[in-house]
Scaffold this motif. Sequence first.
Motif, PDB file in Angstrom:
ATOM      1  N   UNK A 226      -2.411 -10.040   3.352  1.00 33.99           N
ATOM      2  CA  UNK A 226      -1.253  -9.576   4.111  1.00 33.99           C
ATOM      3  C   UNK A 226      -0.994  -8.139   3.680  1.00 33.99           C
ATOM      4  N   UNK A 227      -1.000  -7.201   4.643  1.00 33.05           N
ATOM      5  CA  UNK A 227      -0.838  -5.789   4.313  1.00 33.05           C
ATOM      6  C   UNK A 227       0.489  -5.245   4.817  1.00 33.05           C
ATOM      7  N   UNK A 228       1.044  -4.329   4.033  1.00 29.39           N
ATOM      8  CA  UNK A 228       2.286  -3.631   4.376  1.00 29.39           C
ATOM      9  C   UNK A 228       2.307  -2.338   3.575  1.00 29.39           C
ATOM     10  N   UNK A 229       3.056  -1.342   4.066  1.00 35.16           N
ATOM     11  CA  UNK A 229       3.195  -0.113   3.292  1.00 35.16           C
ATOM     12  C   UNK A 229       3.197   1.133   4.142  1.00 35.16           C
ATOM     13  N   UNK A 230       2.760   2.222   3.518  1.00 32.68           N
ATOM     14  CA  UNK A 230       2.796   3.545   4.122  1.00 32.68           C
ATOM     15  C   UNK A 230       1.434   4.218   3.984  1.00 32.68           C
ATOM     16  N   UNK A 231       1.002   4.910   4.941  1.00 31.52           N
ATOM     17  CA  UNK A 231       1.476   5.020   6.298  1.00 31.52           C
ATOM     18  C   UNK A 231       0.612   4.160   7.216  1.00 31.52           C
TER      19      UNK A 231
ATOM     20  N   UNK B  42       0.825  -1.198   0.000  1.00 29.65           N
ATOM     21  CA  UNK B  42       0.000   0.000   0.000  1.00 29.65           C
ATOM     22  C   UNK B  42       0.867   1.260   0.000  1.00 29.65           C
ATOM     23  N   UNK B  43       0.762   2.039  -1.062  1.00 29.94           N
ATOM     24  CA  UNK B  43       1.360   3.378  -1.161  1.00 29.94           C
ATOM     25  C   UNK B  43       2.868   3.406  -0.887  1.00 29.94           C
ATOM     26  N   UNK B  44       3.595   2.447  -1.382  1.00 26.15           N
ATOM     27  CA  UNK B  44       5.051   2.451  -1.231  1.00 26.15           C
ATOM     28  C   UNK B  44       5.588   3.333  -2.360  1.00 26.15           C
ATOM     29  N   UNK B  45       5.416   4.640  -2.178  1.00 23.97           N
ATOM     30  CA  UNK B  45       5.661   5.619  -3.231  1.00 23.97           C
ATOM     31  C   UNK B  45       6.652   6.690  -2.777  1.00 23.97           C
ATOM     32  N   UNK B  46       7.326   7.269  -3.750  1.00 25.41           N
ATOM     33  CA  UNK B  46       8.388   8.248  -3.499  1.00 25.41           C
ATOM     34  C   UNK B  46       7.912   9.499  -2.769  1.00 25.41           C
ATOM     35  N   UNK B  47       6.661   9.852  -2.900  1.00 29.66           N
ATOM     36  CA  UNK B  47       6.156  11.075  -2.252  1.00 29.66           C
ATOM     37  C   UNK B  47       6.451  11.076  -0.758  1.00 29.66           C
ATOM     38  N   UNK B  48       6.461   9.899  -0.140  1.00 29.45           N
ATOM     39  CA  UNK B  48       6.700   9.837   1.304  1.00 29.45           C
ATOM     40  C   UNK B  48       8.147  10.132   1.685  1.00 29.45           C
ATOM     41  N   UNK B  49       9.020  10.328   0.703  1.00 25.72           N
ATOM     42  CA  UNK B  49      10.388  10.755   0.988  1.00 25.72           C
ATOM     43  C   UNK B  49      10.497  12.280   1.094  1.00 25.72           C
ATOM     44  N   UNK B  50       9.436  12.991   0.776  1.00 25.08           N
ATOM     45  CA  UNK B  50       9.462  14.455   0.783  1.00 25.08           C
ATOM     46  C   UNK B  50       9.597  14.984   2.218  1.00 25.08           C
TER      47      UNK B  50
ATOM     48  N   UNK C 104      -0.944  -1.160  -4.514  1.00 25.18           N
ATOM     49  CA  UNK C 104      -1.965  -0.123  -4.448  1.00 25.18           C
ATOM     50  C   UNK C 104      -1.236   1.214  -4.381  1.00 25.18           C
ATOM     51  N   UNK C 105      -1.534   2.093  -5.336  1.00 24.87           N
ATOM     52  CA  UNK C 105      -0.875   3.393  -5.406  1.00 24.87           C
ATOM     53  C   UNK C 105      -1.894   4.507  -5.212  1.00 24.87           C
ATOM     54  N   UNK C 106      -1.485   5.495  -4.455  1.00 28.07           N
ATOM     55  CA  UNK C 106      -2.344   6.652  -4.214  1.00 28.07           C
ATOM     56  C   UNK C 106      -2.116   7.688  -5.311  1.00 28.07           C
ATOM     57  N   UNK C 107      -3.195   8.185  -5.864  1.00 26.68           N
ATOM     58  CA  UNK C 107      -3.149   9.277  -6.830  1.00 26.68           C
ATOM     59  C   UNK C 107      -3.965  10.417  -6.238  1.00 26.68           C
ATOM     60  N   UNK C 108      -3.287  11.518  -5.902  1.00 27.33           N
ATOM     61  CA  UNK C 108      -3.956  12.640  -5.252  1.00 27.33           C
ATOM     62  C   UNK C 108      -4.826  13.423  -6.216  1.00 27.33           C
ATOM     63  N   UNK C 109      -5.903  13.965  -5.684  1.00 28.13           N
ATOM     64  CA  UNK C 109      -6.799  14.782  -6.504  1.00 28.13           C
ATOM     65  C   UNK C 109      -6.646  16.268  -6.185  1.00 28.13           C
ATOM     66  N   UNK C 110      -6.001  16.582  -5.087  1.00 27.52           N
ATOM     67  CA  UNK C 110      -5.782  17.974  -4.706  1.00 27.52           C
ATOM     68  C   UNK C 110      -4.620  18.551  -5.509  1.00 27.52           C
ATOM     69  N   UNK C 111      -4.725  19.801  -5.947  1.00 22.98           N
ATOM     70  CA  UNK C 111      -3.634  20.403  -6.723  1.00 22.98           C
ATOM     71  C   UNK C 111      -2.316  20.493  -5.951  1.00 22.98           C
ATOM     72  N   UNK C 112      -2.361  20.546  -4.635  1.00 21.17           N
ATOM     73  CA  UNK C 112      -1.118  20.637  -3.855  1.00 21.17           C
ATOM     74  C   UNK C 112      -0.639  19.270  -3.345  1.00 21.17           C
ATOM     75  N   UNK C 113      -1.253  18.203  -3.807  1.00 22.02           N
ATOM     76  CA  UNK C 113      -0.861  16.854  -3.392  1.00 22.02           C
ATOM     77  C   UNK C 113       0.502  16.485  -3.973  1.00 22.02           C
ATOM     78  N   UNK C 114       1.309  15.848  -3.164  1.00 20.56           N
ATOM     79  CA  UNK C 114       2.566  15.301  -3.668  1.00 20.56           C
ATOM     80  C   UNK C 114       2.316  14.076  -4.548  1.00 20.56           C
ATOM     81  N   UNK C 115       1.116  13.551  -4.493  1.00 17.79           N
ATOM     82  CA  UNK C 115       0.760  12.332  -5.232  1.00 17.79           C
ATOM     83  C   UNK C 115       0.049  12.643  -6.552  1.00 17.79           C
TER      84      UNK C 115
END
Length: 190
Positions: free
Chosen positions: A111-116, A12-20, A52-63
């Motif tokens: 089995x779940x793993x990921x961020x956050x 779940x959401x193991x994406x680069x945005x969480x490195x910000x 599972x990847x998060x795609x943000x809908x807000x213009x200021x989203x890192x995703x």
Amino acid sequence: MLISSNAVLLLIDVQRAFDHPRYGRRNNPQAEANIARLLDTWRRTGRTVIHIHHIGVSPDSLFREHSEAVLPKQQALPLPGELVLRKSVNSGFIGTDLEERLRHLGCDCVVTAGLTTNHCVETTTRMSGNLGFPTILVSDAAATFDRIGPDGKLYKAEDIHAMTLANLHEEFAVISDTAAVIQAADKTAI
């Protein structure tokens, strides 16, 4: 703990945005390494992995879609043929066909793993349990960040992580660690 051949790993959401730096300090710097170990085990034993990847809908989203930050981290790059579902809310079940896919696969353990830990991992884990799937959250393959509460107090990531696991344990999921899950998966390898 039983990990059958029909157990599905949800990353779940193991994406680069969480490195910000916006997210601040986090717990469990080994989460991605443990995620990579789980992923290797699922692939090696022929079990299903769903990213599972998060795609943000807000213009200021890192995703934001098509941004570098929305890409998966190196430790969790999907292979060709591995399913990638995209969501725009906390749960991997909302706005996707995840439940139908799990049922079609004959999934008897999620089995779940990921961020956050306390957001998308928790929400997806809760819904998995509520939908009747025996669910295991891998505690050391998840992480979260420090947060400021409505009282203005700083809550440390370690405490948030621990409380989330306590809230989920034996109500929505079994809480385990990477070594135990891998050992159980290897015992029932295809």
